[in-house]
Scaffold this active site. Sequence first.
Site, mmCIF file in Angstrom:
data_model
loop_
_atom_site.group_PDB
_atom_site.id
_atom_site.type_symbol
_atom_site.label_atom_id
_atom_site.label_comp_id
_atom_site.label_asym_id
_atom_site.label_seq_id
_atom_site.Cartn_x
_atom_site.Cartn_y
_atom_site.Cartn_z
ATOM 1 N N SER A 133 0.853 -1.187 0.000
ATOM 2 C CA SER A 133 0.000 0.000 0.000
ATOM 3 C C SER A 133 0.888 1.235 0.000
ATOM 4 O O SER A 133 1.623 1.480 0.965
ATOM 5 C CB SER A 133 -0.884 0.000 1.253
ATOM 6 O OG SER A 133 -1.323 1.319 1.513
ATOM 7 N N SER A 150 -13.478 2.127 0.946
ATOM 8 C CA SER A 150 -13.350 0.668 1.067
ATOM 9 C C SER A 150 -14.068 -0.033 -0.087
ATOM 10 O O SER A 150 -13.546 -0.998 -0.643
ATOM 11 C CB SER A 150 -13.848 0.174 2.423
ATOM 12 O OG SER A 150 -15.187 0.513 2.621
ATOM 13 N N ASP A 178 -22.751 1.048 -2.037
ATOM 14 C CA ASP A 178 -21.409 1.572 -2.322
ATOM 15 C C ASP A 178 -20.706 0.754 -3.398
ATOM 16 O O ASP A 178 -20.118 1.289 -4.341
ATOM 17 C CB ASP A 178 -20.548 1.560 -1.052
ATOM 18 C CG ASP A 178 -21.186 2.335 0.073
ATOM 19 O OD1 ASP A 178 -22.172 3.057 -0.190
ATOM 20 O OD2 ASP A 178 -20.715 2.214 1.208
HETATM 21 C C1 GLA Z 1 -22.579 2.905 4.214
HETATM 22 C C2 GLA Z 1 -22.916 1.492 3.724
HETATM 23 C C3 GLA Z 1 -23.999 1.519 2.649
HETATM 24 C C4 GLA Z 1 -25.203 2.355 3.078
HETATM 25 C C5 GLA Z 1 -24.743 3.711 3.638
HETATM 26 C C6 GLA Z 1 -25.890 4.490 4.222
HETATM 27 O O1 GLA Z 1 -21.971 3.648 3.201
HETATM 28 O O2 GLA Z 1 -21.781 0.860 3.211
HETATM 29 O O3 GLA Z 1 -24.384 0.216 2.320
HETATM 30 O O4 GLA Z 1 -25.990 1.660 4.000
HETATM 31 O O5 GLA Z 1 -23.752 3.564 4.635
HETATM 32 O O6 GLA Z 1 -26.802 4.838 3.231
#
Ligand code: GLA
Length: 378
Positions: A65, A124, A169
């Site tokens: 990294s 992440s 995400d």
């Molecule tokens: C984090 C989680 C997502 C989602 C958001 C809130 O980013 O990884 O899956 O739940 O919080 O919307």
Amino acid sequence: MKEQIKAQFKQRFGTDCVVYASAGRINLIGEHTDYNGGFVFPGAIDKYIMAAININGTDKVRVYSMDMDAYCEFGLNEEDAPQEQWARYIFGVCRETIKRGGIVKGFDTVFAGNVPLGAGLSSSAALESCFAFALNDMFNDNKIDKFELAKIGQSTEHNYCGVNCGIMDQFASVFGKKDCLMRLDCRSLEHEYFPFHPEGYKLVLLNSKVKHELVDSPYNKRRESCERVAATLGVETLRDASYTMLADVRDKISDEDYRRARYVIGEKQRVLDVCDALERGDYETVGRCMFETHDGLSRDYEVSCEELDYLNDVARECGVTGSRIMGGGFGGCTINLVKEDRYDNFIATAKEKFNAKYGHEPEVINVIISDGAHKVED
Ligand code: GLA
């Protein structure tokens, strides 16, 4: 960034490499709705995790990294994840790919990124998606479909990082498309791209640079509250719940669970309202919904914090069209939709006032909606 990573790779491992990237994300609206089977409205951004990779002919993965100046290696047949949190993401992606019948051979890699950490921009997920995409391209002829790639990242969070996150995400990081936000139905994974060019407005993030490390995994606790209420209602997820249904079970659930569910039910509808408003070019409604989301996240869902509430107040005072905490919460950024002619004043005021109160300025992050996971061509 690409040239630096390639140079570092050559120096460390002495061979050529292929470079892959995946993006962080923003989310216009639809927070904490993904694990409730609801809708979200994210987009990938021009902040990436990039990895240079080459096959090394062993059964080991050797990772460096650049940002942390840290090295780790693990065997592909090892059951136990590495101690280093950052390496667990890569270990998890390898294991989850293999679990799904994918091929992973030993490889060397150097990675780095410019997704701010702890800002709620999903660094992440960017890391997971980058490696899931790379392993698919390098070892699996791209036969694993993109939905599965997103799920590999999500399962990595669940099984190796202790976060029972939803799919938003990783989905945004894999499926992101330049200049488009995506309305994603997190139950069916149906999604629609919405070109996003708010004429006369700017979208800007203000990073409070605070991260409240709370004990007892508060994110997972929010999810458990929602699941308890869904079970009491006898529905699969809160996607199927309404205010009336919730009122009917009010005396069977705790006040806290009631408020959590009340927020989620409201947020579900707001995502749909925002989509309609965007189609009409009605940014005032988009902004109003963003403020309502912030209020719900702060009072009912209780994932905001003093610093982010303060940034939200300053946005209101400066006549910003819409502002709210973004992402999982407990620190990180606000996302702000602001008319171009109010932008300079807003930024200057937010910096000055926040600095006076908390001793540092918030970081201004301008984002461009960009493509998700991809191979970086020469
Ligand atoms: C984090 C989680 C997502 C989602 C958001 C809130 O980013 O990884 O899956 O739940 O919080 O919307």
